[in-house]
Write an enzyme that holds these catalytic residues in place. Structure first.
Site, PDB file in Angstrom:
ATOM      1  N   ARG B  13      44.275  38.158  53.539  1.00  0.00           N
ATOM      2  CA  ARG B  13      44.470  36.939  52.728  1.00  0.00           C
ATOM      3  C   ARG B  13      45.921  36.484  52.774  1.00  0.00           C
ATOM      4  O   ARG B  13      46.204  35.289  52.705  1.00  0.00           O
ATOM      5  CB  ARG B  13      44.003  37.159  51.295  1.00  0.00           C
ATOM      6  CG  ARG B  13      44.663  38.320  50.598  1.00  0.00           C
ATOM      7  CD  ARG B  13      44.107  38.494  49.192  1.00  0.00           C
ATOM      8  NE  ARG B  13      44.452  39.788  48.647  1.00  0.00           N
ATOM      9  CZ  ARG B  13      44.674  40.016  47.360  1.00  0.00           C
ATOM     10  NH1 ARG B  13      44.571  39.050  46.492  1.00  0.00           N
ATOM     11  NH2 ARG B  13      44.972  41.220  46.948  1.00  0.00           N
ATOM     12  N   SER B  40      45.304  34.794  44.095  1.00  0.00           N
ATOM     13  CA  SER B  40      44.402  35.657  44.866  1.00  0.00           C
ATOM     14  C   SER B  40      44.290  35.214  46.324  1.00  0.00           C
ATOM     15  O   SER B  40      44.125  36.033  47.218  1.00  0.00           O
ATOM     16  CB  SER B  40      43.000  35.645  44.242  1.00  0.00           C
ATOM     17  OG  SER B  40      43.041  36.176  42.936  1.00  0.00           O
ATOM     18  N   GLU B  61      33.675  24.649  41.865  1.00  0.00           N
ATOM     19  CA  GLU B  61      33.691  24.727  43.323  1.00  0.00           C
ATOM     20  C   GLU B  61      32.869  23.631  43.988  1.00  0.00           C
ATOM     21  O   GLU B  61      33.226  23.145  45.062  1.00  0.00           O
ATOM     22  CB  GLU B  61      33.191  26.110  43.785  1.00  0.00           C
ATOM     23  CG  GLU B  61      34.078  27.276  43.363  1.00  0.00           C
ATOM     24  CD  GLU B  61      33.806  27.781  41.950  1.00  0.00           C
ATOM     25  OE1 GLU B  61      32.874  27.269  41.297  1.00  0.00           O
ATOM     26  OE2 GLU B  61      34.521  28.699  41.492  1.00  0.00           O
ATOM     27  N   PHE B  86      31.987  32.207  46.307  1.00  0.00           N
ATOM     28  CA  PHE B  86      31.992  30.852  45.729  1.00  0.00           C
ATOM     29  C   PHE B  86      32.251  29.784  46.785  1.00  0.00           C
ATOM     30  O   PHE B  86      32.153  28.590  46.501  1.00  0.00           O
ATOM     31  CB  PHE B  86      33.042  30.766  44.619  1.00  0.00           C
ATOM     32  CG  PHE B  86      33.040  31.951  43.692  1.00  0.00           C
ATOM     33  CD1 PHE B  86      31.847  32.473  43.223  1.00  0.00           C
ATOM     34  CD2 PHE B  86      34.227  32.554  43.301  1.00  0.00           C
ATOM     35  CE1 PHE B  86      31.840  33.581  42.395  1.00  0.00           C
ATOM     36  CE2 PHE B  86      34.222  33.663  42.464  1.00  0.00           C
ATOM     37  CZ  PHE B  86      33.026  34.176  42.009  1.00  0.00           C
ATOM     38  N   ASP B 120      35.506  45.005  41.850  1.00  0.00           N
ATOM     39  CA  ASP B 120      34.795  43.927  41.146  1.00  0.00           C
ATOM     40  C   ASP B 120      33.279  44.037  41.298  1.00  0.00           C
ATOM     41  O   ASP B 120      32.527  43.500  40.484  1.00  0.00           O
ATOM     42  CB  ASP B 120      35.257  42.554  41.645  1.00  0.00           C
ATOM     43  CG  ASP B 120      36.525  42.085  40.939  1.00  0.00           C
ATOM     44  OD1 ASP B 120      36.934  42.733  39.956  1.00  0.00           O
ATOM     45  OD2 ASP B 120      37.099  41.073  41.378  1.00  0.00           O
ATOM     46  N   ARG B 170      40.409  41.026  50.893  1.00  0.00           N
ATOM     47  CA  ARG B 170      41.360  41.361  49.844  1.00  0.00           C
ATOM     48  C   ARG B 170      42.259  42.559  50.156  1.00  0.00           C
ATOM     49  O   ARG B 170      43.452  42.521  49.839  1.00  0.00           O
ATOM     50  CB  ARG B 170      40.586  41.650  48.557  1.00  0.00           C
ATOM     51  CG  ARG B 170      41.440  42.171  47.420  1.00  0.00           C
ATOM     52  CD  ARG B 170      40.618  42.303  46.145  1.00  0.00           C
ATOM     53  NE  ARG B 170      41.442  42.751  45.032  1.00  0.00           N
ATOM     54  CZ  ARG B 170      41.559  44.028  44.659  1.00  0.00           C
ATOM     55  NH1 ARG B 170      40.930  44.965  45.318  1.00  0.00           N
ATOM     56  NH2 ARG B 170      42.323  44.350  43.635  1.00  0.00           N
TER      57      ARG B 170
END
Lengths: 280, 316
Positions: B13, B40, B61, B86, B120, B170
């Site tokens: 990222r 993020s 979104e 998303f 998560d 991530r």
């Protein structure tokens, strides 16, 4: 500048086109199309600044989006009669190999269309994006978008409404075709919209009302809306119309939302609408 | 053949964030939208450098995708930024109608893809996104393998005219491709040549494949490792050429087996040169909370799973 009578004549021809188009393929959406014939006629004849030499970017032009894409017949008719493509092409509506798809699309390259619509609730977001690009580019023209009232049941509309106000997208005029009917019945019976003026005002929009089946009121209303641009708020016109406007047996009901007339019904409907500019 | 050398651990990222900044410097029409995940997605550098070209969309979104489509009308090149979950499933119809079918020049930047999102858990660990996006006509689908490749891909897609789905992740992950590399959309990268089997990998599984190949080579097998960063359009020629030589294939990806890179490779081979193939991918399952390396192990995506798949395929 056309006279109100001349605009009404054009709208009468547009209504004939709509009926003949949906009749020819026994499909399509005449009800909302007829209701919005005056709006589109006024918009393209009197209000918008555009070139029929179509360019996707629309730089230094006013732009029109149709979020409730199922009323494509009215837009196609007005685009053709405004010079975007040959009027004769209206006869290809919903047929194989046509640029006039059931719902508007860029995919077949029809001049005048800048984004596909049909799956409801998406047009306001796209119109906002186009309006923001105009601002970033120093382009002072206006972006217009039409919505069905039933379409306001889609959540994305309210995401977009919140976003437009937050970002002060004040070169955007969104008109709601407030006919209070949708496929399954009256909006009040299906999923009531509540107080739309209060809702849009609470979201931070400048809201006005307009009779969308009175040509003079429509022209004046659109001019008034235009005068409200540049004041830090997006503009919402609650446009009262009658589904099926112009054809007596199609009015007063949701039944003609998505049903084409048969031969006899077409004859009856056309007898109520003067052929003013020649049928395609 | 491309050279590779481990240099450091870094998240893909950040490759996107740094690439976006560079793309923004190169072209003033590049704009960025983010749905409340600026940190993020590592989009802060772009936001700070070009505040007038950064649009905060909020947690909305569907609208973000539509606004991005509209922004292209007039010449902007919008990058949307949010998690992969998303960026795809949540907004599939918006992407389908307003971006793909409408042919809009939108770049969908999707972070935190796959199991390596980690703690998560499954709500956010999308493993279906490559399949969803590759089914859309005209959509380019890219899943780079490390920081440098992600950065190069970001810069490259800004210069490409058409809708693109860019998928990255991530966790800090080994960096092994060179800085300032040339990224060619749709071109496979061969990291290791071999004769016995071809491993075709994408994303975080490329490093695992290279480690697996080391182990297999030590055991006497000659292993070819191809990195497919562009799942669509697929580099058919590179794959067919390699398989003509090795005759056996293992695909590796951080995605469902259904609908991923393996599907695309299998279809290509079935039509042109049917050969034994094994799939390293998540087998019809959701993920769960855990550390990336634990999840890779448990769900069969890591080095040991790739080694096992190669051993299976060479016996066929």
């Amino acid at each position: 500048m056309a006279t109100i009578q001349e605009l009404e004549n054009t709208a009468s021809q547009v209504r004939r086109d709509i009926l003949r188009m949906v009749h020819a393929v026994n499909s399509g959406h005449p009800g909302g199309s007829l209701g919005c014939a005056d709006y589109f006629t006024a918009l393209y004849s009197e209000i918008m600044d555009y070139s029929t030499d179509f360019k996707m970017d629309g730089t230094n032009e006013d732009l029109c989006f149709l979020s409730n894409g199922h009323i494509s017949p009215v837009w196609y008719s007005v685009l053709a009669r405004s010079g975007f493509f040959p009027i004769s092409e209206l006869s290809t509506f919903r047929k194989i190999d046509s640029r006039l798809q059931g719902h508007p699309t860029t995919h077949e390259g029809l001049p005048g269309i800048r984004i596909a619509s049909g799956s409801l609730g998406q047009g306001m977001s796209a119109a906002i994006g186009a309006a923001m690009t105009k601002k970033m580019n120093g382009d002072t023209k206006t972006v217009y978008c039409l919505h069905g009232d039933g379409e306001l049941q889609e959540g994305q509309i309210w995401e977009a409404a919140m976003f437009a106000a937050h970002n002060k997208v004040d070169n955007l005029i969104c008109t709601i075709d407030y006919n209070q009917r949708q496929i399954d019945g009256d909006t009040d019976d299906v999923l009531s919209l509540g107080n739309l003026r209060a809702k849009f005002e609470a979201f931070g929009w400048d809201v006005m009302e307009m009779d969308g089946n009175n040509m003079e009121a429509t022209v004046n209303g659109l001019k008034e809306a235009k005068s409200k641009t540049g004041n830090g708020k997006p503009i919402c016109i609650l446009m009262t119309t009658e589904m099926g406007a112009g054809v007596d047996f199609m009015m007063g009901s949701h039944k003609w939302h998505g049903v084409a007339p048969n031969d006899e019904q077409l004859k009856d409907a056309l007898s109520q609408l003067t052929e003013t500019a020649g049928d395609y | 053949m491309a050279k590779y050398e481990y240099t450091e651990m870094k998240d893909t990222r950040s490759g996107f964030g740094d690439g976006l900044l560079e793309a923004g410097k190169r072209n003033k029409d590049v704009v960025a939208l983010c749905a409340d995940l600026t940190g993020s997605l590592k989009m802060n550098a772009f936001k700070d450098a070009f505040p007038d070209r950064f649009i905060q969309a909020g947690i909305a979104e569907a609208n973000m995708m539509g606004v991005a489509a509209g922004l292209t009308i007039g010449g902007k090149i919008p990058f949307t930024g949010t998690f992969a979950n998303f960026s795809t499933g949540r907004v599939y119809d918006q992407i389908r109608q307003s971006i793909a079918y409408s042919g809009k020049n939108v770049k969908i930047a999707a972070s935190h893809a796959g199991l390596t999102l980690g703690e998560d858990g499954a709500t956010h660990q999308i493993l279906e996104d490559i399949g969803l996006m590759k089914m859309l006509p005209g959509m380019v689908v890219i899943n780079p393998c490390d920081y440098e490749q992600t950065k190069a891909a970001t810069i490259a897609i800004a210069e490409f005219d058409g809708p693109v789905y860019l998928r990255f992740g991530r966790p800090k992950w080994p960096v092994f491709t060179p800085p300032n590399q040339k990224f060619e959309i749709g071109k496979a990268v061969t990291f290791q040549e071999g004769n016995d089997v071809t491993i075709i990998a994408t994303g975080h599984c490329v490093w695992e494949s290279l480690k697996a190949a080391e182990e297999l080579e030590a055991g006497g097998l000659s292993v070819e490792v191809i990195n497919i960063h562009t799942i669509k359009p697929l580099d058919n020629d590179a794959i067919l050429k390699s398989v003509a030589k090795t005759g056996r294939v293992v695909t590796a990806e951080e995605h469902q087996m259904n609908g991923g890179l393996g599907d695309s490779v299998a279809q290509l081979l079935a039509r042109n040169n049917p050969k034994p193939i094994e799939f390293v991918a998540v087998d019809d399952s959701f993920g769960e909370s855990g550390k990336p390396e634990e999840l890779f192990e448990k769900y069969g995506l890591g080095k040991s799973s790739i080694v096992a798949a190669v051993k299976r395929v060479v016996k066929r």
